[in-house]
Design a protein around this motif. Structure first.
Motif, PDB file in Angstrom:
ATOM      1  N   GLY A  15       0.700  -0.926  -0.101  1.00  6.93           N
ATOM      2  CA  GLY A  15       0.072  -0.031   0.174  1.00  6.93           C
ATOM      3  C   GLY A  15       0.823   1.284  -0.242  1.00  6.93           C
ATOM      4  O   GLY A  15       0.525   2.074  -0.974  1.00  6.93           O
ATOM      5  N   LEU A  16       1.966   1.155   0.809  1.00  2.00           N
ATOM      6  CA  LEU A  16       2.945   2.475   0.715  1.00  2.00           C
ATOM      7  C   LEU A  16       3.595   2.508  -0.409  1.00  2.00           C
ATOM      8  O   LEU A  16       3.828   3.709  -1.024  1.00  2.00           O
ATOM      9  CB  LEU A  16       3.788   2.253   1.805  1.00  2.00           C
ATOM     10  N   LEU A  17       3.772   1.604  -1.102  1.00  2.00           N
ATOM     11  CA  LEU A  17       4.523   1.587  -2.644  1.00  2.00           C
ATOM     12  C   LEU A  17       3.556   2.024  -3.578  1.00  2.00           C
ATOM     13  O   LEU A  17       3.975   3.127  -4.147  1.00  2.00           O
ATOM     14  CB  LEU A  17       5.053   0.215  -2.974  1.00  2.00           C
ATOM     15  N   ARG A  18       2.337   1.807  -3.204  1.00  2.00           N
ATOM     16  CA  ARG A  18       1.429   2.390  -4.377  1.00  2.00           C
ATOM     17  C   ARG A  18       0.938   3.794  -4.096  1.00  2.00           C
ATOM     18  O   ARG A  18       0.939   4.767  -4.760  1.00  2.00           O
ATOM     19  CB  ARG A  18       0.138   1.467  -4.654  1.00  2.00           C
ATOM     20  N   LEU A  19       1.123   4.006  -2.816  1.00  2.00           N
ATOM     21  CA  LEU A  19       0.558   5.523  -2.430  1.00  2.00           C
ATOM     22  C   LEU A  19       1.734   6.656  -2.834  1.00  2.00           C
ATOM     23  O   LEU A  19       1.624   7.718  -3.217  1.00  2.00           O
ATOM     24  CB  LEU A  19       0.605   5.607  -0.835  1.00  2.00           C
ATOM     25  N   PHE A  20       2.907   6.005  -2.982  1.00  2.00           N
ATOM     26  CA  PHE A  20       4.079   6.977  -3.410  1.00  2.00           C
ATOM     27  C   PHE A  20       4.238   6.756  -5.010  1.00  2.00           C
ATOM     28  O   PHE A  20       5.340   7.394  -5.392  1.00  2.00           O
ATOM     29  CB  PHE A  20       5.316   6.647  -2.570  1.00  2.00           C
ATOM     30  N   GLY A  21       3.314   6.149  -5.680  1.00  2.00           N
ATOM     31  CA  GLY A  21       3.571   5.966  -7.255  1.00  2.00           C
ATOM     32  C   GLY A  21       4.356   5.032  -7.716  1.00  2.00           C
ATOM     33  O   GLY A  21       4.659   5.165  -9.069  1.00  2.00           O
ATOM     34  N   TYR A  22       4.621   4.116  -7.004  1.00  5.43           N
ATOM     35  CA  TYR A  22       5.458   2.667  -7.336  1.00  5.43           C
ATOM     36  C   TYR A  22       4.560   1.687  -7.929  1.00  5.43           C
ATOM     37  O   TYR A  22       3.445   1.785  -7.630  1.00  5.43           O
ATOM     38  CB  TYR A  22       6.125   2.388  -6.351  1.00  5.43           C
ATOM     39  N   GLY A  23       4.871   0.673  -8.518  1.00  2.00           N
ATOM     40  CA  GLY A  23       4.185  -0.375  -9.138  1.00  2.00           C
ATOM     41  C   GLY A  23       3.936  -1.339  -7.715  1.00  2.00           C
ATOM     42  O   GLY A  23       4.483  -1.097  -6.737  1.00  2.00           O
ATOM     43  N   PRO A  24       3.133  -2.605  -8.178  1.00  2.00           N
ATOM     44  CA  PRO A  24       2.978  -3.398  -6.957  1.00  2.00           C
ATOM     45  C   PRO A  24       4.252  -4.367  -6.780  1.00  2.00           C
ATOM     46  O   PRO A  24       5.163  -3.928  -7.683  1.00  2.00           O
ATOM     47  CB  PRO A  24       1.940  -4.334  -7.618  1.00  2.00           C
ATOM     48  N   LEU A  25       4.258  -4.930  -5.754  1.00  2.00           N
ATOM     49  CA  LEU A  25       5.650  -5.745  -5.283  1.00  2.00           C
ATOM     50  C   LEU A  25       5.629  -6.865  -6.367  1.00  2.00           C
ATOM     51  O   LEU A  25       4.524  -7.657  -6.986  1.00  2.00           O
ATOM     52  CB  LEU A  25       5.344  -6.397  -3.990  1.00  2.00           C
TER      53      LEU A  25
END
Length: 169
Positions: free
Chosen positions: A40-50
């Motif tokens: 969720g934090l990755l997506r919040l900062f604009g990165y793709g999924p794990l």
């Protein structure tokens, strides 16, 4: 100190089905929650999924690291001989109270201590983590979870009460 299980049995860390299920559920819940938050934090900062390899690596690493808990409650025994076994047993009670163990059952020359667990974590409590202090004549036998027996052994050595397995009380 000696382990009460034979060498081949020490490889099978889990001592009961309840211990296996509660450990598995707790570990799986914690890892899943951590991965969801991280994703969720990755997506919040604009990165793709794990990526799948990150998820697999995290699962394998966390499962391997979590096996330390059942390893630390393998049954160990430590026997010491002393002139005043009642004093040694009383000191053991104080040391166990310091690491959150409370007396659960008392008998003639025997006290069983259980780890104090909050009510909402009672499903995680393992009976394998119990510690028994038995006084028989001049012998004090402490049997229970490796981590607690080792803590008692170290505390008695730090107090200068034991040298090897013999007590100087």
């Amino acid at each position: 100190m000696q382990c009460l299980l034979p060498r081949w049995r020490q490889v099978l860390i889990f001592q009961s089905p309840r211990q296996l299920v509660s450990h598995g559920a707790g570990t799986l819940g914690a890892v899943t929650g951590g991965l969801l938050v991280f994703n969720g934090l990755l997506r919040l900062f604009g990165y793709g999924p794990l990526h799948a390899d990150v998820i697999v690596g995290t699962l394998v690493g966390s499962l391997a690291g979590s096996l330390r808990a059942p390893f630390e409650v393998l049954p160990f025994q430590w026997r010491l001989t002393t002139a005043c076994p009642a004093i040694a047993a009383a000191k053991a009670t104080g040391i166990l109270a310091g690491i959150k163990y409370h007396p659960a059952e008392r008998g003639v020359g025997r006290t069983l201590y259980r780890l104090a667990v909050p009510w909402y974590l009672a499903w995680l409590e393992w009976r394998e983590s119990a510690v028994e202090v038995r006084v028989d004549g001049s012998d004090v036998t402490i049997t229970g979870a490796r981590i607690a027996v080792r803590r008692l052994h170290q505390a008695f050595q730090d107090m200068g009460i034991t040298r090897g397995g013999e007590a100087e009380i």
